[in-house]
Motif scaffolding. Structure first.
Motif, PDB file in Angstrom:
ATOM      1  N   PHE A 185     -10.986   1.248   0.486  1.00  0.00           N
ATOM      2  CA  PHE A 185     -12.314   0.149   0.184  1.00  0.00           C
ATOM      3  C   PHE A 185     -12.263  -0.767  -0.375  1.00  0.00           C
ATOM      4  O   PHE A 185     -12.164  -1.870  -0.354  1.00  0.00           O
ATOM      5  N   VAL A 186     -11.360  -0.853  -2.217  1.00  0.00           N
ATOM      6  CA  VAL A 186     -11.465  -1.740  -3.189  1.00  0.00           C
ATOM      7  C   VAL A 186     -10.488  -2.677  -1.962  1.00  0.00           C
ATOM      8  O   VAL A 186     -10.860  -3.888  -2.050  1.00  0.00           O
ATOM      9  N   ALA A 187      -9.368  -1.928  -1.764  1.00  0.00           N
ATOM     10  CA  ALA A 187      -8.053  -2.821  -0.865  1.00  0.00           C
ATOM     11  C   ALA A 187      -9.607  -3.861  -0.228  1.00  0.00           C
ATOM     12  O   ALA A 187      -8.399  -5.488   0.360  1.00  0.00           O
ATOM     13  N   THR A 188     -10.151  -3.344   0.811  1.00  0.00           N
ATOM     14  CA  THR A 188     -10.499  -3.956   1.785  1.00  0.00           C
ATOM     15  C   THR A 188     -11.386  -5.541   1.405  1.00  0.00           C
ATOM     16  O   THR A 188     -11.551  -6.164   2.200  1.00  0.00           O
ATOM     17  N   ALA A 189     -12.137  -4.903   0.485  1.00  0.00           N
ATOM     18  CA  ALA A 189     -13.547  -5.604  -0.039  1.00  0.00           C
ATOM     19  C   ALA A 189     -12.764  -6.418  -0.974  1.00  0.00           C
ATOM     20  O   ALA A 189     -13.468  -7.965  -0.408  1.00  0.00           O
ATOM     21  N   ALA A 190     -12.504  -6.653  -1.990  1.00  0.00           N
ATOM     22  CA  ALA A 190     -11.743  -7.447  -2.574  1.00  0.00           C
ATOM     23  C   ALA A 190     -10.613  -8.097  -1.922  1.00  0.00           C
ATOM     24  O   ALA A 190      -9.912  -7.651  -1.597  1.00  0.00           O
ATOM     25  N   PRO A 191     -10.817  -9.790  -1.827  1.00  0.00           N
ATOM     26  CA  PRO A 191     -10.239 -10.758  -1.119  1.00  0.00           C
ATOM     27  C   PRO A 191      -8.533 -10.380  -1.899  1.00  0.00           C
ATOM     28  O   PRO A 191      -8.394 -10.644  -2.948  1.00  0.00           O
ATOM     29  N   GLY A 192      -7.839 -10.564  -0.703  1.00  0.00           N
ATOM     30  CA  GLY A 192      -6.797 -10.707  -1.048  1.00  0.00           C
ATOM     31  C   GLY A 192      -5.615  -9.776  -2.050  1.00  0.00           C
ATOM     32  O   GLY A 192      -3.863  -9.597  -2.124  1.00  0.00           O
ATOM     33  N   VAL A 193      -6.054  -8.760  -2.075  1.00  0.00           N
ATOM     34  CA  VAL A 193      -5.923  -7.337  -2.797  1.00  0.00           C
ATOM     35  C   VAL A 193      -4.638  -6.714  -1.550  1.00  0.00           C
ATOM     36  O   VAL A 193      -2.756  -6.896  -1.931  1.00  0.00           O
ATOM     37  N   ARG A 194      -4.376  -6.592  -1.076  1.00  0.00           N
ATOM     38  CA  ARG A 194      -3.491  -6.026   0.519  1.00  0.00           C
ATOM     39  C   ARG A 194      -1.887  -7.082   0.322  1.00  0.00           C
ATOM     40  O   ARG A 194      -1.559  -6.432   0.826  1.00  0.00           O
ATOM     41  N   GLU A 195      -3.207  -8.267   0.062  1.00  0.00           N
ATOM     42  CA  GLU A 195      -1.854  -8.631   0.660  1.00  0.00           C
ATOM     43  C   GLU A 195      -1.008  -9.654  -0.737  1.00  0.00           C
ATOM     44  O   GLU A 195       0.622  -9.340  -0.115  1.00  0.00           O
ATOM     45  N   ILE A 196      -1.754  -9.353  -1.641  1.00  0.00           N
ATOM     46  CA  ILE A 196      -1.104  -9.786  -2.902  1.00  0.00           C
ATOM     47  C   ILE A 196      -0.018  -8.245  -3.038  1.00  0.00           C
ATOM     48  O   ILE A 196       1.188  -8.219  -3.637  1.00  0.00           O
ATOM     49  N   LEU A 197      -0.275  -7.070  -3.046  1.00  0.00           N
ATOM     50  CA  LEU A 197       0.340  -5.788  -3.084  1.00  0.00           C
ATOM     51  C   LEU A 197       1.417  -6.069  -2.219  1.00  0.00           C
ATOM     52  O   LEU A 197       2.533  -5.861  -2.306  1.00  0.00           O
ATOM     53  N   THR A 198       1.227  -6.858  -0.702  1.00  0.00           N
ATOM     54  CA  THR A 198       2.249  -6.605   0.055  1.00  0.00           C
ATOM     55  C   THR A 198       3.874  -7.581  -0.185  1.00  0.00           C
ATOM     56  O   THR A 198       4.698  -7.519  -0.190  1.00  0.00           O
ATOM     57  N   MET A 199       3.483  -8.948  -0.391  1.00  0.00           N
ATOM     58  CA  MET A 199       4.448 -10.201  -0.683  1.00  0.00           C
ATOM     59  C   MET A 199       4.762  -9.014  -2.348  1.00  0.00           C
ATOM     60  O   MET A 199       5.764  -9.964  -2.042  1.00  0.00           O
ATOM     61  N   GLY A 200       3.864  -8.583  -2.890  1.00  0.00           N
ATOM     62  CA  GLY A 200       4.191  -8.694  -3.903  1.00  0.00           C
ATOM     63  C   GLY A 200       5.231  -7.695  -4.188  1.00  0.00           C
ATOM     64  O   GLY A 200       6.958  -7.586  -5.073  1.00  0.00           O
ATOM     65  N   LYS A 201       5.605  -6.445  -3.057  1.00  0.00           N
ATOM     66  CA  LYS A 201       6.330  -5.515  -2.905  1.00  0.00           C
ATOM     67  C   LYS A 201       7.797  -6.027  -2.306  1.00  0.00           C
ATOM     68  O   LYS A 201       8.639  -6.041  -2.855  1.00  0.00           O
ATOM     69  N   LEU A 202       7.182  -7.075  -1.369  1.00  0.00           N
ATOM     70  CA  LEU A 202       7.967  -8.116  -0.640  1.00  0.00           C
ATOM     71  C   LEU A 202       9.556  -8.835  -2.372  1.00  0.00           C
ATOM     72  O   LEU A 202      10.754  -8.751  -2.119  1.00  0.00           O
ATOM     73  N   CYS A 203       8.447  -9.434  -3.059  1.00  0.00           N
ATOM     74  CA  CYS A 203       9.257 -10.473  -3.906  1.00  0.00           C
ATOM     75  C   CYS A 203      10.184  -9.484  -4.721  1.00  0.00           C
ATOM     76  O   CYS A 203      10.704  -9.661  -5.314  1.00  0.00           O
ATOM     77  N   TRP A 204       9.264  -8.121  -4.721  1.00  0.00           N
ATOM     78  CA  TRP A 204       9.889  -7.310  -6.019  1.00  0.00           C
ATOM     79  C   TRP A 204      11.245  -6.743  -5.375  1.00  0.00           C
ATOM     80  O   TRP A 204      12.186  -6.913  -5.949  1.00  0.00           O
TER      81      TRP A 204
END
Lengths: 381, 313
Positions: B105-124
């Protein structure tokens, strides 16, 4: 069942399928067919239209209010009428909030909360929920004999079915209570501390406070949202609501379509129609034609020689004629191969209980009402 | 300009149905054949990417499906777990159950959380250099903008906290044309091309990510060339000429000619749409329609062969 039967007996037609299969055009064509052939008063709802479709329907602005499509050019004798509406998610959410909020002050607070816009725009199911919600409200108003709704594209074609129940679950969940008042929630007390720790460190206190405020405000609208969600579910399951699946016969969309129809059946929803788009012509699977094409290539040298004898225009060009004949043969073979795969993909999709429309390649890119009418004729056959 | 497969991160996006997954997989196959260790990641958990390699794998842990080619499906919750274990040294609390739902729910509600986690993982994965190249089968169109812009926009709402400070290094990678390249796939059809033109504009305006190429998929061959065209026209207009000759009997004859007319017309329409793509200032890569057995692996082989030729690598 034919599409004529399907459309005369339905009050709601939900058009679903993967992205890129011509879903929106099909929805518009189904609607225009019902209006012109059955003299019904039809509304087509679309949430994600191609610009061309909007132009062809005469819609130049996004709005929640139906606009009439001029059918006089194409069906002057019909008494049917067609209206179209393109759903605006943002506007729809605002209207929903205004309707369900206990007072104007609450709705104002919600509108001003920085999370409101992002949640309603980026919430994965937001478009789906709004589409279902608006379907229900138009249905309830009763101005139309038939509503045809085009569903938003999604990673999985079945996603839109989840939207109303997710909304109801969300409002009823212990989680919402937790988000609203974490310190008072006993259910989450064991795990809440680490979660809050993490969230706090990652996202900052600000965000958590804003979320808490937002969900507190939202809680006041709960009864309205839940009741509405239930009503939408009931409408989707009604006897007069038919689901039409649109797909091409490429493997990925076809698999999605299969999964969708299975899911519809599993939920007891009425999957009654199937539109197969961009089909190759049936002559490509004719056994005699395939054999003939092979022999064209096989004997091209001899045929070219004979052509040189009988045609003045082609005399002296035997080599070119031979090349052309070889290419005719190879081309047929290539397309026959595509058609064969297409037919294989088709098996298992069709069934006796479904109205099936086979739409050839070409009718899919549409520019105007005439084009839509041609497409709808294919669906009616 | 660094060649595409010498970069560290290639993001493949495009309208649904244009062969995006196939192209991402084909680029991965090509890179692996050239000796690179490749991570091929799908963002939408569909299993389509693994299916290209005749695998049904749908996990977050990379699995080697061909020598040097690893596939994975993004799972933002697991990405977060990985991040927490590596960076914040927080206790391992994150199993299923309550945390899962809360996160969801938090990831859905808070904007950009999923996206940043995705890009963060990939950039990592780019940064740690275990893989020579990370290739991403990204969500179609709209969502990918959010993904690529997440490192920039996360700051808007999340004002305090280590997440913001963590994004500068990601931005650096995502904006560097020597390390990152975005590939947009399309087919030579009306709506896909229109959406491609819009997408390219959005990518340029809303993200700093370097666009590398547009891949035009399922291109039909030119049936007749030069002098052949006139000969075909003559034969087609005078079908009676061939009546009775080998293969040219009644209906079959018409079928053979009609198939050629169909092919030519389809090709001509495609060319019109390919011409519209010329207005984007980007290299265009053409991948022919596959006429093989239609299985994911044969389509994949053909696609990677033509990409190899076109990319000249």
């Amino acid at each position: 069942m034919t599409f004529r039967d399907l459309l005369s007996e339905s009050g709601v037609v939900v058009v679903a399928g993967s992205g890129g299969v011509g879903k929106t055009s099909s929805a518009a064509a189904v609607a225009i067919g019902a209006a012109t052939q059955l003299d019904r008063k039809v509304l087509v709802m679309t949430i994600d239209p191609a610009r061309r479709l909007a132009d062809s329907l005469g819609l130049d602005s996004v709005g929640n209010h139906p606009v009439e499509v001029d059918l006089t050019r194409v069906a002057a004798t019909s008494n049917g009428r067609l209206h179209a509406v393109m759903l605006d998610t943002k506007q729809s959410w605002d209207e929903l909030v205004s309707r369900h909020a206990p007072d104007a002050k609450t709705s104002e607070k919600i509108f001003r909360n920085p999370l409101y816009r992002s949640i309603t725009e980026r919430f994965v199911q937001s478009h789906d929920y709004i589409a279902m919600e608006r379907l229900y409200s138009f249905h309830k108003e009763g101005d139309f004999d038939l509503i045809v709704i085009d569903t938003p594209p999604a990673a999985h074609a079945v996603d839109f079915l989840e939207a109303p129940s997710r909304m109801a679950d969300f409002f009823d969940s212990k989680l919402l209570k937790f988000l609203v008042a974490p310190s008072r929630s006993t259910w989450m007390s064991v795990t809440s501390k680490p979660f809050l720790q993490i969230a706090d460190r990652l996202l900052g206190r600000n965000l958590l406070e804003e979320m808490s405020e937002f969900f507190t405000l939202l809680e006041s609208m709960r009864p309205g949202f839940i009741e509405r969600a239930m009503e939408v579910q009931r409408l989707l399951a009604a006897e007069t609501t038919s689901f039409v699946t649109v797909t091409t016969l490429e493997p990925a969309p076809r698999a999605e379509a299969m999964a969708l129809m299975e899911e519809l059946a599993r939920r007891g929803l009425h999957s009654r129609g199937l539109v197969l788009n961009r089909l190759l012509p049936s002559y490509l699977t004719s056994v005699s034609a395939i054999d003939a094409a092979r022999s064209v290539g096989h004997d091209s040298a001899e045929t070219a020689r004979r052509v040189g004898e009988t045609s003045v225009a082609l005399k002296g060009k035997e080599e070119l004629v031979e090349q052309v004949l070889n290419e005719l043969s190879a081309n047929f073979d290539r397309f026959a191969s595509l058609a064969r795969h297409e037919n294989e993909q088709r098996r298992g999709l069709e069934s006796a209980s479904l109205a099936v429309a086979a739409v050839p390649w070409f009718e899919s890119d549409l520019h105007d009402v005439e084009g839509l009418l041609r497409l709808s004729e294919k669906i009616w056959q | 300009m660094t060649p595409l497969l010498r970069r560290k991160l290639v993001v493949v996006t495009g309208k649904g149905g244009t062969g995006k997954t196939t192209i991402a997989a084909a680029l991965a196959k090509l890179a692996a054949q050239q000796g690179s260790r490749v991570l091929l990641c799908e963002i939408d958990k569909t299993g389509d990417v693994a299916r290209c390699f005749d695998s049904t794998y749908l996990g977050f842990e990379p699995r080697e499906v061909e020598p040097g080619l690893f596939v994975m499906s993004m799972d933002t919750e697991k990405a977060l777990q990985e991040y927490l274990q590596l960076n914040l040294k927080l206790p391992f609390v994150l199993r299923m159950g309550p945390f899962s739902k809360a996160f969801d729910f938090v990831a859905t509600a808070a904007p950009g959380v999923r996206e940043i986690l995705t890009m963060g993982k990939l950039c990592w994965d780019v940064k740690r250099e275990f893989y020579d190249i990370v290739i991403v089968d990204a969500p179609s169109t709209g969502h990918v903008i959010a993904q690529l812009a997440s490192a920039d926009s996360i700051g808007e709402l999340v004002s305090v906290g280590p997440l913001v400070g963590q994004t500068a290094w990601m931005r650096e990678i995502l904006r560097d044309p020597n390390r990152t390249g975005v590939v947009v796939t399309t087919t030579p059809e009306e709506t896909p091309v229109s959406e491609t033109l819009d997408l390219v504009t959005s990518l340029r305006v809303d993200t700093g990510s370097p666009l590398a190429a547009v891949v035009v998929n399922r291109v039909l061959p030119e049936l007749f060339v030069r002098d052949e065209i006139a000969v075909f026209d003559e034969l087609e207009a005078n079908r009676m000429l061939l009546e009775g000759m080998e293969g040219f009997v009644a209906h079959d004859s018409d079928a053979i000619f009609d198939a050629a007319v169909l092919a030519s017309t389809l090709r001509r329409t495609q060319v019109e749409h390919m011409d519209r793509l010329q207005q984007i200032d980007l290299p265009l890569v053409f991948v022919p329609q596959s006429f093989g057995d239609g299985s994911p692996s044969s389509v994949l082989s053909e696609a990677s062969l033509s990409l190899a030729a076109e990319l000249d690598q």
